[in-house]
Design a protein around this motif. Sequence first.
Motif, PDB file in Angstrom:
ATOM      1  N   HIS A  25     -39.412  86.325 -45.816  1.00 51.46           N
ATOM      2  CA  HIS A  25     -40.105  87.568 -45.419  1.00 51.46           C
ATOM      3  C   HIS A  25     -39.526  88.328 -44.242  1.00 51.46           C
ATOM      4  N   TYR A  26     -38.690  87.697 -43.446  1.00 51.76           N
ATOM      5  CA  TYR A  26     -38.220  88.380 -42.227  1.00 51.76           C
ATOM      6  C   TYR A  26     -37.123  89.379 -42.608  1.00 51.76           C
ATOM      7  N   PRO A  27     -37.283  90.627 -42.216  1.00 53.65           N
ATOM      8  CA  PRO A  27     -36.287  91.613 -42.641  1.00 53.65           C
ATOM      9  C   PRO A  27     -34.984  91.567 -41.842  1.00 53.65           C
ATOM     10  N   GLY A  28     -34.989  90.908 -40.674  1.00 47.99           N
ATOM     11  CA  GLY A  28     -33.823  90.992 -39.792  1.00 47.99           C
ATOM     12  C   GLY A  28     -32.704  90.036 -40.160  1.00 47.99           C
ATOM     13  N   ARG A  29     -31.562  90.218 -39.470  1.00 48.28           N
ATOM     14  CA  ARG A  29     -30.383  89.359 -39.677  1.00 48.28           C
ATOM     15  C   ARG A  29     -30.400  88.231 -38.654  1.00 48.28           C
ATOM     16  N   ILE A  30     -30.106  87.038 -39.122  1.00 42.15           N
ATOM     17  CA  ILE A  30     -30.115  85.862 -38.224  1.00 42.15           C
ATOM     18  C   ILE A  30     -28.747  85.172 -38.251  1.00 42.15           C
ATOM     19  N   ALA A  31     -28.288  84.763 -37.056  1.00 43.50           N
ATOM     20  CA  ALA A  31     -27.110  83.888 -36.958  1.00 43.50           C
ATOM     21  C   ALA A  31     -27.589  82.520 -36.492  1.00 43.50           C
ATOM     22  N   VAL A  32     -27.077  81.477 -37.140  1.00 46.14           N
ATOM     23  CA  VAL A  32     -27.414  80.105 -36.738  1.00 46.14           C
ATOM     24  C   VAL A  32     -26.139  79.460 -36.192  1.00 46.14           C
ATOM     25  N   VAL A  33     -26.226  78.912 -34.971  1.00 49.83           N
ATOM     26  CA  VAL A  33     -25.063  78.266 -34.347  1.00 49.83           C
ATOM     27  C   VAL A  33     -25.376  76.780 -34.188  1.00 49.83           C
ATOM     28  N   GLU A  34     -24.617  75.927 -34.838  1.00 53.13           N
ATOM     29  CA  GLU A  34     -24.915  74.481 -34.778  1.00 53.13           C
ATOM     30  C   GLU A  34     -23.609  73.690 -34.810  1.00 53.13           C
ATOM     31  N   PRO A  35     -23.352  72.904 -33.760  1.00 52.42           N
ATOM     32  CA  PRO A  35     -22.080  72.167 -33.723  1.00 52.42           C
ATOM     33  C   PRO A  35     -22.014  70.954 -34.644  1.00 52.42           C
ATOM     34  N   ARG A  36     -23.154  70.304 -34.925  1.00 47.67           N
ATOM     35  CA  ARG A  36     -23.089  69.041 -35.673  1.00 47.67           C
ATOM     36  C   ARG A  36     -22.940  69.309 -37.165  1.00 47.67           C
ATOM     37  N   PRO A  37     -22.244  68.419 -37.858  1.00 47.85           N
ATOM     38  CA  PRO A  37     -22.189  68.568 -39.312  1.00 47.85           C
ATOM     39  C   PRO A  37     -23.528  68.136 -39.904  1.00 47.85           C
ATOM     40  N   LEU A  38     -24.179  68.992 -40.659  1.00 46.84           N
ATOM     41  CA  LEU A  38     -25.487  68.653 -41.235  1.00 46.84           C
ATOM     42  C   LEU A  38     -25.351  68.575 -42.755  1.00 46.84           C
ATOM     43  N   PRO A  39     -26.159  67.782 -43.454  1.00 50.00           N
ATOM     44  CA  PRO A  39     -27.276  66.980 -42.955  1.00 50.00           C
ATOM     45  C   PRO A  39     -26.842  65.636 -42.367  1.00 50.00           C
ATOM     46  N   ARG A  95     -33.513  71.067 -46.694  1.00 50.19           N
ATOM     47  CA  ARG A  95     -34.458  72.146 -47.008  1.00 50.19           C
ATOM     48  C   ARG A  95     -34.127  73.406 -46.197  1.00 50.19           C
ATOM     49  N   ALA A  96     -33.845  73.214 -44.906  1.00 50.89           N
ATOM     50  CA  ALA A  96     -33.609  74.367 -44.023  1.00 50.89           C
ATOM     51  C   ALA A  96     -32.271  75.035 -44.341  1.00 50.89           C
ATOM     52  N   LEU A  97     -31.256  74.226 -44.658  1.00 50.71           N
ATOM     53  CA  LEU A  97     -29.959  74.827 -45.019  1.00 50.71           C
ATOM     54  C   LEU A  97     -30.116  75.668 -46.280  1.00 50.71           C
ATOM     55  N   GLY A  98     -30.943  75.191 -47.200  1.00 50.28           N
ATOM     56  CA  GLY A  98     -31.213  75.962 -48.429  1.00 50.28           C
ATOM     57  C   GLY A  98     -31.889  77.288 -48.103  1.00 50.28           C
ATOM     58  N   ALA A  99     -32.786  77.271 -47.120  1.00 51.87           N
ATOM     59  CA  ALA A  99     -33.498  78.508 -46.745  1.00 51.87           C
ATOM     60  C   ALA A  99     -32.539  79.524 -46.136  1.00 51.87           C
ATOM     61  N   VAL A 100     -31.539  79.040 -45.402  1.00 49.82           N
ATOM     62  CA  VAL A 100     -30.548  79.958 -44.808  1.00 49.82           C
ATOM     63  C   VAL A 100     -29.635  80.501 -45.902  1.00 49.82           C
ATOM     64  N   GLU A 101     -29.273  79.602 -46.812  1.00 47.11           N
ATOM     65  CA  GLU A 101     -28.291  79.967 -47.851  1.00 47.11           C
ATOM     66  C   GLU A 101     -28.767  81.120 -48.738  1.00 47.11           C
ATOM     67  N   ILE A 102     -30.071  81.194 -48.989  1.00 49.32           N
ATOM     68  CA  ILE A 102     -30.535  82.250 -49.903  1.00 49.32           C
ATOM     69  C   ILE A 102     -30.507  83.632 -49.250  1.00 49.32           C
ATOM     70  N   ARG A 103     -30.209  83.692 -47.970  1.00 46.75           N
ATOM     71  CA  ARG A 103     -30.142  84.996 -47.304  1.00 46.75           C
ATOM     72  C   ARG A 103     -28.682  85.409 -47.108  1.00 46.75           C
ATOM     73  N   ASP A 104     -28.234  86.381 -47.932  1.00 43.50           N
ATOM     74  CA  ASP A 104     -26.846  86.846 -47.838  1.00 43.50           C
ATOM     75  C   ASP A 104     -26.561  87.507 -46.493  1.00 43.50           C
ATOM     76  N   ASP A 105     -27.620  88.053 -45.880  1.00 48.50           N
ATOM     77  CA  ASP A 105     -27.409  88.780 -44.619  1.00 48.50           C
ATOM     78  C   ASP A 105     -27.505  87.867 -43.391  1.00 48.50           C
ATOM     79  N   TRP A 106     -27.761  86.566 -43.565  1.00 48.47           N
ATOM     80  CA  TRP A 106     -27.772  85.632 -42.436  1.00 48.47           C
ATOM     81  C   TRP A 106     -26.421  84.911 -42.395  1.00 48.47           C
ATOM     82  N   SER A 107     -26.047  84.417 -41.210  1.00 52.62           N
ATOM     83  CA  SER A 107     -24.769  83.678 -41.083  1.00 52.62           C
ATOM     84  C   SER A 107     -25.021  82.300 -40.502  1.00 52.62           C
TER      85      SER A 107
END
Length: 384
Positions: A25-39, A95-107
């Motif tokens: 639902h959030y209309p904005g663009r999000i960048a996620v910065v994470e050093p560790r390899p997940l999951p 689950r969270a990586l999947g949520a990020v992946e479906i947003r083409d406008d997030w990085s």
Amino acid sequence: MSDFDLALVGFGAAAMSLAVRLSAHYPGRIAVVEPRPLPLDDQTWCGWRVHDHPFIEQVERSWTSWSVRYADEDLVRSSQRLPYEMLRSSAVQQRALGAVEIRDDWSYLGGVSLVDSALEADSWRLTLSDGREISAKRVMDSRAPTLQLPRPWVWQSFIGREISGPDLDGSGPVGLMHFLEDDEPLLTFVYELPISDSRRLVELTRFTPNRPDRAELASALDRLLEQRRCGGYTVKREEYGNLPMAPIAPYDRDGWMRTGTAGGSMRPATGYAFHGIQQWADQCADALIAGHEPAPPGRQRIMDWLDGVFLESLWADAELGQAPERFMTLFRNTPPESLVRFLMSQPRALDLWGVLRALPAPPMIAAAGRYSLKRRQLACPTQA
Ligand SMILES: Cc1cc2nc3c(=O)[nH]c(=O)nc-3n(C[C@H](O)[C@H](O)[C@H](O)COP(=O)(O)OP(=O)(O)OC[C@H]3O[C@@H](n4cnc5c(N)ncnc54)[C@H](O)[C@@H]3O)c2cc1C
């Protein structure tokens, strides 16, 4: 340079909980910065489900009974309505990586860390470890804070092993606190999750003013497992942590907010944070989706005060070798659901009364006096 509405610095429990709520639902663009390899299957997040949350499908096991044990007393407490549940960090991350992946406008900027930041006009310029720069109007930062913990606050230091073997009984209650007699301040206990008939998580935990060496904790756990023998087992994985049992002050300045443990989501007297983070994430996501200013994790003064008094009483008990008895009294005398809501920071008025009545008045009044005097000299710990 790429521009974002929101940068999540660190993709741990807090940032993931927010991202999952925002992705639809959030209309904005999000960048996620994470050093560790997940999951990564390196943490187990447990607590009582006082409210629903979006990770119900990631709950691997829940229990309706838990025990606390000291000397000859084994107290088993139960609730059908408020189960104790276990989630693996790896399942939540997937689950969270999947949520990020479906947003083409997030990085998702994985494998890099934040190394520098500067406020420029109305946004933050963030420099990453690979030399990239991004800008974001708002930053949510969950990097671990650097802390000094003065009395009464302590570290909850633990090392746990998930073991596998043929003779592990998965039918019993969760072993919440099985206290050990040792000379370490303030107290030491074993925490056990009977995950299944072939899997068990066994953790050696200390509430301690100084973080112990990891190798020293590991050899204490080796000795414990050796004593128990557990019918021949193999170690599947290990987890380790030092949780600050202290009230961390909220921080939200110029669009930079600290979140999760760094923002004060951890409950000082227990070290539980995951379920508290869920409540913050609900409110924060609602605000962001509605275009409002989100609030940092909230602190209830009364709960901080009660936690300070309780931990101060533990220091005095520990000097007399009686710290485990304080917990036994609390679990023995408080109705289970009242105590659970209290431990999860969601007490009703009667729950608070039940907890206060459960504890012996003279030592608690003395601890309240000492804590109230000391509190004036104590600043809440904040990030250095
Ligand atoms: C082993 C373990 C078991 C726990 N068990 C429980 C439990 O049973 N119940 C409970 O309620 N709580 C538990 N906790 C406490 C708490 O819930 C967790 O620590 C939880 O992960 C806190 O979430 P967070 O988002 O605040 O921090 P984290 O999940 O630690 O996230 C912070 C993130 O920041 C990243 N980061 C660090 N430096 C940088 C940088 N420079 N740039 C970008 N990112 C960076 C890290 O890699 C990390 O992913 C446990 C903690 C540990 C360590």
